[in-house]
Design an enzyme around this catalytic site. Structure first.
Site, PDB file in Angstrom:
ATOM      1  N   ARG A  14     -53.448   5.687  57.205  1.00 38.91           N
ATOM      2  CA  ARG A  14     -54.804   6.158  56.893  1.00 38.91           C
ATOM      3  C   ARG A  14     -54.986   5.848  55.424  1.00 38.91           C
ATOM      4  O   ARG A  14     -54.306   6.406  54.570  1.00 38.91           O
ATOM      5  CB  ARG A  14     -54.938   7.654  57.190  1.00 38.91           C
ATOM      6  CG  ARG A  14     -56.202   8.325  56.620  1.00 38.91           C
ATOM      7  CD  ARG A  14     -57.462   7.772  57.257  1.00 38.91           C
ATOM      8  NE  ARG A  14     -58.661   8.468  56.762  1.00 38.91           N
ATOM      9  CZ  ARG A  14     -59.424   8.027  55.754  1.00 38.91           C
ATOM     10  NH1 ARG A  14     -59.109   6.901  55.126  1.00 38.91           N
ATOM     11  NH2 ARG A  14     -60.488   8.714  55.387  1.00 38.91           N
ATOM     12  N   HIS A  65     -57.660   7.390  49.975  1.00 39.51           N
ATOM     13  CA  HIS A  65     -59.069   7.797  49.907  1.00 39.51           C
ATOM     14  C   HIS A  65     -59.183   9.182  49.299  1.00 39.51           C
ATOM     15  O   HIS A  65     -58.173   9.843  49.032  1.00 39.51           O
ATOM     16  CB  HIS A  65     -59.669   7.801  51.322  1.00 39.51           C
ATOM     17  CG  HIS A  65     -59.117   8.919  52.173  1.00 39.51           C
ATOM     18  ND1 HIS A  65     -57.850   8.885  52.733  1.00 39.51           N
ATOM     19  CD2 HIS A  65     -59.647  10.124  52.543  1.00 39.51           C
ATOM     20  CE1 HIS A  65     -57.635   9.998  53.416  1.00 39.51           C
ATOM     21  NE2 HIS A  65     -58.703  10.770  53.307  1.00 39.51           N
ATOM     22  N   HIS A 109     -62.336  12.710  49.091  1.00 45.07           N
ATOM     23  CA  HIS A 109     -63.612  13.244  49.596  1.00 45.07           C
ATOM     24  C   HIS A 109     -63.904  14.568  48.920  1.00 45.07           C
ATOM     25  O   HIS A 109     -63.017  15.151  48.281  1.00 45.07           O
ATOM     26  CB  HIS A 109     -63.585  13.398  51.118  1.00 45.07           C
ATOM     27  CG  HIS A 109     -62.252  13.773  51.691  1.00 45.07           C
ATOM     28  ND1 HIS A 109     -61.709  15.021  51.546  1.00 45.07           N
ATOM     29  CD2 HIS A 109     -61.330  13.036  52.379  1.00 45.07           C
ATOM     30  CE1 HIS A 109     -60.522  15.046  52.154  1.00 45.07           C
ATOM     31  NE2 HIS A 109     -60.255  13.864  52.650  1.00 45.07           N
ATOM     32  N   GLU A 119     -58.966  19.248  52.275  1.00 46.87           N
ATOM     33  CA  GLU A 119     -58.408  18.852  53.579  1.00 46.87           C
ATOM     34  C   GLU A 119     -57.165  19.676  53.886  1.00 46.87           C
ATOM     35  O   GLU A 119     -56.210  19.672  53.126  1.00 46.87           O
ATOM     36  CB  GLU A 119     -58.059  17.366  53.545  1.00 46.87           C
ATOM     37  CG  GLU A 119     -57.246  16.873  54.743  1.00 46.87           C
ATOM     38  CD  GLU A 119     -56.999  15.363  54.671  1.00 46.87           C
ATOM     39  OE1 GLU A 119     -57.917  14.619  54.284  1.00 46.87           O
ATOM     40  OE2 GLU A 119     -55.862  14.933  54.980  1.00 46.87           O
ATOM     41  N   HIS A 122     -55.512  10.715  48.345  1.00 45.34           N
ATOM     42  CA  HIS A 122     -54.323  10.861  49.194  1.00 45.34           C
ATOM     43  C   HIS A 122     -54.259   9.785  50.261  1.00 45.34           C
ATOM     44  O   HIS A 122     -55.226   9.038  50.472  1.00 45.34           O
ATOM     45  CB  HIS A 122     -54.307  12.260  49.836  1.00 45.34           C
ATOM     46  CG  HIS A 122     -55.567  12.592  50.579  1.00 45.34           C
ATOM     47  ND1 HIS A 122     -56.696  13.061  49.946  1.00 45.34           N
ATOM     48  CD2 HIS A 122     -55.889  12.514  51.899  1.00 45.34           C
ATOM     49  CE1 HIS A 122     -57.653  13.265  50.837  1.00 45.34           C
ATOM     50  NE2 HIS A 122     -57.197  12.942  52.038  1.00 45.34           N
ATOM     51  N   GLU A 148     -65.463  12.487  58.368  1.00 44.91           N
ATOM     52  CA  GLU A 148     -64.247  11.748  58.053  1.00 44.91           C
ATOM     53  C   GLU A 148     -64.528  10.249  57.967  1.00 44.91           C
ATOM     54  O   GLU A 148     -63.766   9.497  57.365  1.00 44.91           O
ATOM     55  CB  GLU A 148     -63.191  12.067  59.132  1.00 44.91           C
ATOM     56  CG  GLU A 148     -61.968  11.176  59.200  1.00 44.91           C
ATOM     57  CD  GLU A 148     -61.053  11.265  57.973  1.00 44.91           C
ATOM     58  OE1 GLU A 148     -61.219  12.189  57.158  1.00 44.91           O
ATOM     59  OE2 GLU A 148     -60.183  10.389  57.846  1.00 44.91           O
TER      60      GLU A 148
HETATM   61 MN    MN Z   1     -58.575  12.853  53.740  1.00 51.81          MN
END
Ligand code: MN
Ligand code: MN
Length: 410
Positions: A117, A120, A122, A126, A165, A188
């Site tokens: 993943r 990124h 946000h 999280e 992360h 997401e």
């Molecule tokens: Mn995340």
């Protein structure tokens, strides 16, 4: 009064059919038909979706105590659009599909062995629960301190708002996990990705920023990667050492081994493990409990005074009735992969309706876990006052558990 009439009618029908079955003759006639309901009003000769109906029996024939038109408080990841990639997949439940869930949103993600993943960040924080397999997670804080850790089933992580992360699935079979965000409107699929930012910055500015020749940046991808396949990383200790450098590592770890924690409560009915900022110090905005309810057990009648509850069902079968004042109450059934949502301070219970352990997660947008137990309230109020409200006798009152059980029976 209409509801009262329904209750009476249903009970009469049920006892009537039971009496006929005992009498014998009727049993033979009925056995030749396709399983007629004991209560004829429970039949549905029109179209139906048998597998969905089977999972939602309390919606079709609610308990007679249900009343009013409470909006649905259940959604399922099985209904969510899945984004699939070489390297894994991701699906989400947000306020757009599940209007009641204003405070929290969830993501269910699978990464293959080596699947990444993308790096990124946000705006919402999280919180994560590892369901299956192993993953390596990384992060860096505002002081350049690094965090690299391997996590497995029962482990949690928490990345504060804006902290960059990544997550990578490890051998042998990658991982699957649940993410919870402290904003029901979060998507997401709308996060800040490292590759996306690079792709949308003038190349000469990137070169100036890093102090490298522009040509050296030609290999940077033209668009975001989100999830992609990559070789497995090296040793954890080596990754930790190379990323920490002179700034060292993050002093308050972004992970917590909840599965290794002793249960906060353990009864014959089940057990509960709690992780909030008291035990999992980094988790400043999300508190959680992982609850196991044995067959026949019940997550006792309670409410949460501090926050809405976002639930995720991991195993077993359950029903939950939410009481919303003014006589309004609704019961819904839950299966693995389902999401439940209970508004702050509305009363509820969760009953194991299957023959295996029920396991589910409760999460809250709060730094601390808190609930109020109906039994504890009743038993810590002058008994005469309780008797005047409920008209129950002394022996009944004395039998009610005085301590908060969380899961009953004691
Ligand atoms: Mn995340
Ligand atoms: Mn609850």
């Amino acid at each position: 009064m209409a509801e009262q009439h329904d209750v009476t009618r249903r009970n009469v029908l049920k006892s009537g059919m039971a009496a006929l079955a005992t009498a014998g003759t009727f049993t033979t006639v009925f056995a030749q038909q396709a399983a007629p309901p004991a209560d004829r009003s429970a039949s549905n000769p029109g179209p139906g979706n048998p597998s969905l109906a089977q999972q939602n029996q309390d919606s079709f024939m609610p308990p007679p105590t249900d009343h009013g038109d409470e909006p649905a408080f259940k959604y399922s990841f099985s209904l969510s659009h899945n984004r699939t990639y070489k390297g894994g997949w991701a699906r989400q439940v947000t306020v757009r599909d599940f209007p009641i869930s204003r405070d929290l949103a969830g993501v269910n993600m699978r990464l293959t062995s080596g699947g990444i993943r993308e790096l990124h960040w946000h705006v919402p924080a999280e919180w994560a629960y590892m369901i299956y397999g192993k993953a390596r997670i990384t992060a860096v804080d505002s002081q350049g301190r690094s965090f690299v850790q391997d996590v497995g089933p029962g482990d949690l992580w928490y990345f504060p708002s804006g902290i960059p992360h990544s997550i990578q699935g490890l051998a042998p079979d990658g991982c699957e996990f649940l993410l919870v965000f402290d904003d029901g409107g979060f998507s997401e699929f709308d996060t800040f990705q490292i590759s996306d930012w690079m792709a949308h910055t003038p190349r000469e500015v990137l070169a100036k920023n890093f102090g490298v020749p522009a040509a050296a940046l030609d290999p940077i991808p033209e668009r975001e990667l989100y999830i992609f396949e990559a070789p497995l990383p090296g040793e954890l200790t080596s990754d930790q050492k190379t990323s920490s450098g002179s700034q060292g590592s993050i002093p308050t770890p972004y992970f917590y081994r909840l599965g290794a924690q002793e249960p906060a409560k353990h009864t014959r009915g089940g057990e509960v493990r709690i992780a909030d900022s008291k035990s999992f110090n980094a988790s400043a905005t999300i508190a959680a409990a992982v609850v196991t309810v044995r067959p026949g057990g019940l997550r006792e009648l309670h409410w949460h005074p501090n926050a809405d509850e976002w639930q995720y069902y991991i195993g077993g079968k359950a029903r939950m009735t939410v009481f919303a004042a003014s006589g309004r109450a609704r019961t819904m059934d839950f299966a693995p992969g389902d999401v439940g949502y209970v508004l702050r301070s509305t009363g509820h219970y969760i009953e194991n309706t299957g023959d295996t352990d029920l396991v589910f997660i409760e999460t809250f947008k709060s730094s601390y876990y808190q609930d109020i137990s109906l039994s504890q309230w009743i038993t810590h109020t002058p008994p005469q006052l309780i008797a005047e409200h409920l008209h129950i006798d002394k022996a009944t009152l004395a039998a009610i558990p005085r301590e908060k059980a969380v899961v009953v029976p004691l």
